[in-house]
Design an enzyme around this catalytic site. Structure first.
Site, mmCIF file in Angstrom:
data_model
loop_
_atom_site.group_PDB
_atom_site.id
_atom_site.type_symbol
_atom_site.label_atom_id
_atom_site.label_comp_id
_atom_site.label_asym_id
_atom_site.label_seq_id
_atom_site.Cartn_x
_atom_site.Cartn_y
_atom_site.Cartn_z
ATOM 1 N N LYS A 116 0.814 -1.215 0.000
ATOM 2 C CA LYS A 116 0.000 0.000 0.000
ATOM 3 C C LYS A 116 0.849 1.269 0.000
ATOM 4 C CE LYS A 116 -3.700 -2.134 2.731
ATOM 5 N NZ LYS A 116 -4.799 -2.522 1.870
ATOM 6 N N GLU A 200 -2.646 6.867 7.981
ATOM 7 C CA GLU A 200 -3.547 7.682 7.165
ATOM 8 C C GLU A 200 -4.436 8.521 8.053
ATOM 9 O OE1 GLU A 200 -5.823 5.243 4.464
ATOM 10 O OE2 GLU A 200 -4.082 4.909 3.167
ATOM 11 N N HIS A 235 -14.130 -3.504 8.730
ATOM 12 C CA HIS A 235 -13.455 -3.162 7.472
ATOM 13 C C HIS A 235 -13.656 -4.207 6.381
ATOM 14 C CE1 HIS A 235 -11.713 0.001 9.828
ATOM 15 N NE2 HIS A 235 -11.069 -0.845 10.593
ATOM 16 N N ARG A 297 -7.068 -7.826 -9.477
ATOM 17 C CA ARG A 297 -7.748 -9.107 -9.707
ATOM 18 C C ARG A 297 -9.223 -8.833 -9.900
ATOM 19 N NH1 ARG A 297 -10.411 -9.058 -4.697
ATOM 20 N NH2 ARG A 297 -9.111 -8.309 -2.988
#
Ligand code: ADP
Ligand code: ADP
Ligand code: MG
Length: 664
Positions: A116, A200, A235, A297
């Site tokens: 990430k 973040e 999440h 994907r």
């Protein structure tokens, strides 16, 4: 076109890929582990190859064995599905080296988006807005704490190698930062072998909106609009929809362009998803969305995009992998109506979403009102080795309200016994006011968890139906599928007129007398009610005190499950001779509440423990569960070992009897 595809996956996605292959005249090869010997995907495929033991690490993650299976069967390509090896660049490389086509992007593109932090840096450079935060390489806790303070709380710590919601911690203030960082790093190290984290800004009123992109080997990239996946728990996506409610046309255009730019930056070929987080605190705004990550994907929720665009995304994957250009240009794609997908999982929402396993002794899925992508059949065993997906229920309609009410109705048609599912939870979510009115956000489920997972008491009509069935008042003809062959009902001369039902640990005494012609007087909890029972096909109509109810019932060994309006209740019979086992020894044992892996065992015989202290951690499917000491005491015996796979109900630890519990 490709001639023979090996599908390196299992469950619903393997079945779904096989169906499109066969429609296009492409031959298929399935692979399977021990646990999947009799699985649906194996029976659907043209050929099937056994690749190893049940744990994924010994089968579905064994790239070498899978490539060998492709060679042996003469497959020319490998479709990885999602999960497992789908985002593993080394596997994609090995497939290519073996002279086979990997149905997906290049190893280089997978690598670019694999972590990430690196992906965010790359996207920043390409001019795609990214979530504000720190995604550099410095992992010193003091430095990261200073960064968190600079970004401003609340913040979110994420594992850079993360996936499936693992290794994420929301931190409210500076005081809680270091501890959260340490635990996120530990979880990341254990799950991904990489402890590195990024930080973040936690977006307020967050909505998860993602864009489906598609590229080919000729440099074309298009997007197929957005999906809103804001309905989440821990999440993880629960219900997805397309398009996103309240999406301004300007924002849709901006997100589509940003997603195409992202895909072009890595010369993307095949199906991919760019996940964005949007700040919806003042409605959706074209300048308030940021890149989170790219999934290189096919996505679990791809069917909602198929429903609104009319495109078979697996067909596009096969065409692109064959070297064909994308079948459509951007200006040939448009949105038609609205679509929803609900993920039907084997889990017990009312018991904290514990994973459920067992044999699906009965499975009814909606037949006509929805598209159902499933990987199991009635009689299949749901094992603890893989993810708990039973099926995806997808509905489409001209507008959101219609598609949603179709979803709600379809969920009412889901009837299972043997394995608990989240069907009722999903259906309640479809009717939750904010969700129904198109105001989802990622915190919605948590805020409404109590009402969404509330245990609904069994209504008198369900109790009455179960009692009549147990008493033999409903005539059961065969034991194989007794309810299917039920030819009518009449009171047997030797039928009981009293039964004591068991439901969720409670005893419910029911007495009744037949009044002829399907009519009974039934006494439940000292209240006499008059009812009339009739049946058409597999539905019972039960009129009680002048009100008619429609019910379904399924008998299963020693239980009867009654279904009504999307809820269900399971009843057993009290055996008057059985002792009350639980009360006697319950406090002295720590029992596995679910089947799974004993991940951590903190107990040794002789150790003194205090009530609430963690004694073991179990893992099953995507979930971890901490088992605590039921009381103060001394450990008498440890019956399992770390790393052991255990069945539900296995006794893990025994405490020495305490003074009080000794002869209770
Ligand atoms: P999507 O957005 O497509 O749902 P997910 O990140 O939820 O993406 O992962 C897709 C699938 O990959 C899951 O349904 C699961 O089968 C598998 N998967 C991903 N991450 C994990 C994980 N950490 N543990 C187990 N399975 C995982
Ligand atoms: P994973 O790889 O596990 O899918 P993601 O980065 O896609 O991890 O995040 C998973 C979910 O966490 C998102 O769908 C969203 O609900 C939430 N989330 C992620 N980043 C943020 C953020 N910065 N602010 C608020 N919520 C976030
Ligand atoms: Mg994600």
């Amino acid at each position: 076109m490709l001639k023979k595809v090996l599908i390196a996956n299992r469950g619903e996605i393997a079945c779904r890929v096989i169906r499109t292959c066969h429609r296009l005249g492409v031959a298929t090869v399935a692979v399977y582990s021990d646990a999947d010997r009799d699985a649906l995907h194996v029976s659907l495929a043209g050929e099937a190859v056994h690749i190893g033991a049940s744990p994924a690490a010994e089968s579905y993650l064994r790239g070498d064995i899978i490539i060998e299976a492709a060679r042996k069967t003469g497959a020319d390509s490998i479709h990885p599905g999602y999960g497992f090896l789908s985002e593993n660049p080394d596997f994609a490389e090995a497939v290519a080296s073996a002279g086979l086509r990997f149905i997906g992007p290049s190893p280089k593109a997978i690598r670019a988006m694999g972590l990430k932090d690196a992906a965010k840096a790359l996207m920043e450079k390409a001019g795609v807005p990214v979530v504000p935060g720190y995604h550099g390489s410095n992992q010193a806790p003091d430095f990261l704490q200073a960064e968190a303070e600079r970004i401003g709380f609340p913040i979110l710590i994420k594992a850079r190698a993360g996936g499936g919601g693992k290794g994420m911690r929301r931190v409210e203030d500076a005081a809680g930062f270091k501890e959260a960082l340490a635990s996120a790093q530990r979880e990341a190290q254990a799950a991904f072998g990489d402890a590195a984290c990024l930080i973040e800004k936690y977006i307020t009123h967050p909505r998860h909106i993602e864009i489906q992109v598609f590229g080919d080997d000729h440099g074309n990239v298009v997007h197929l609009f957005e999906r809103d996946c804001s309905a989440q728990r821990r999440h993880q996506k629960v219900i997805e929809e397309a398009p996103a409610p309240g999406m301004p046309e300007e924002m849709r255009r901006a997100m589509g362009e940003a997603a195409v730019k992202a895909a072009e930056a890595i010369s993307y070929s095949g199906a991919g998803t760019i996940e964005f987080i949007a700040d919806a605190s003042e409605g959706l705004k074209a300048d308030r969305f940021w890149f989170m990550e790219m999934n290189t994907r096919l996505q679990v929720e791809h069917p909602v995009t198929e429903a609104i665009t009319g495109v078979d995304l697996v067909e596009w994957q096969l065409r692109v992998a064959s070297g064909e250009p994308l079948p459509k240009r951007q200006d040939e794609l448009s949105i038609h109506g609205w679509a929803f997908e609900a993920r039907l999982y084997a889990e017990d929402a009312e018991r904290g979403f514990l994973p459920a396993t067992g044999t699906l002794t009965h499975l009814d899925l909606p037949e006509t009102s929805a598209r159902v992508d499933s990987g199991v059949r009635s009689g299949d065993h749901i094992s603890p080795f893989y993810d708990p997906m039973i099926a995806k229920i997808i509905t489409h309609g001209p507008d959101r309200a219609t598609a949603l009410s179709r979803l709600s109705n379809a969920l009412r048609e889901v009837r299972t016994t043997g394995v608990t599912t989240n069907a009722a939870f999903l259906r309640r979510l479809t009717m939750q006011a904010d969700f129904a009115q198109g105001r989802p956000d990622t915190g919605l489920i948590d805020r409404h968890l109590a009402e969404l997972t509330m245990v609904h008491a069994a209504p008198p009509e369900a109790i009455a139906l179960a009692a009549l069935a147990f008493a033999g008042a409903l005539r059961l003809e065969t034991s194989a599928d007794p309810w299917a062959s039920l030819s009518g009902f009449r009171l047997w001369s030797d039928a009981a007129d009293f039964v004591e039902l068991q439901h969720r640990g409670e005893h419910i005494p029911v007495s009744f007398s037949a009044e002829g012609d399907g009519q009974y007087a039934v006494t439940i909890e000292n209240k006499i009610r008059h009812l009339r029972l009739s049946r058409s096909a597999d539905t019972y109509s039960l009129e009680i005190d002048g009100l008619s109810h429609r019910l379904h019932a399924v008998s299963d060994d020693e239980t009867i499950t009654v279904f009504q309006g999307g809820e269900n209740w399971q009843f057993g019979l009290i055996d008057p001779l059985a002792g009350d086992d639980e009360a006697a020894g319950g406090g002295d044992r720590v029992i596995a509440p679910m089947p799974g892996l004993v991940k951590l065992l903190r107990a040794v015989p002789g150790a003194i423990v205090t009530k609430g202290e963690t004694l073991a951690v179990m893992e099953a499917m995507k979930m971890e569960l901490t088992l605590a000491a039921p009381r103060d005491g001394k450990i008498a015996d440890v019956l399992v070992a770390e790393g052991e796979q255990v069945a539900e109900g296995t006794v893990l630890l025994v405490l020495e009897p305490s003074a009080e519990s000794g002869d209770a």
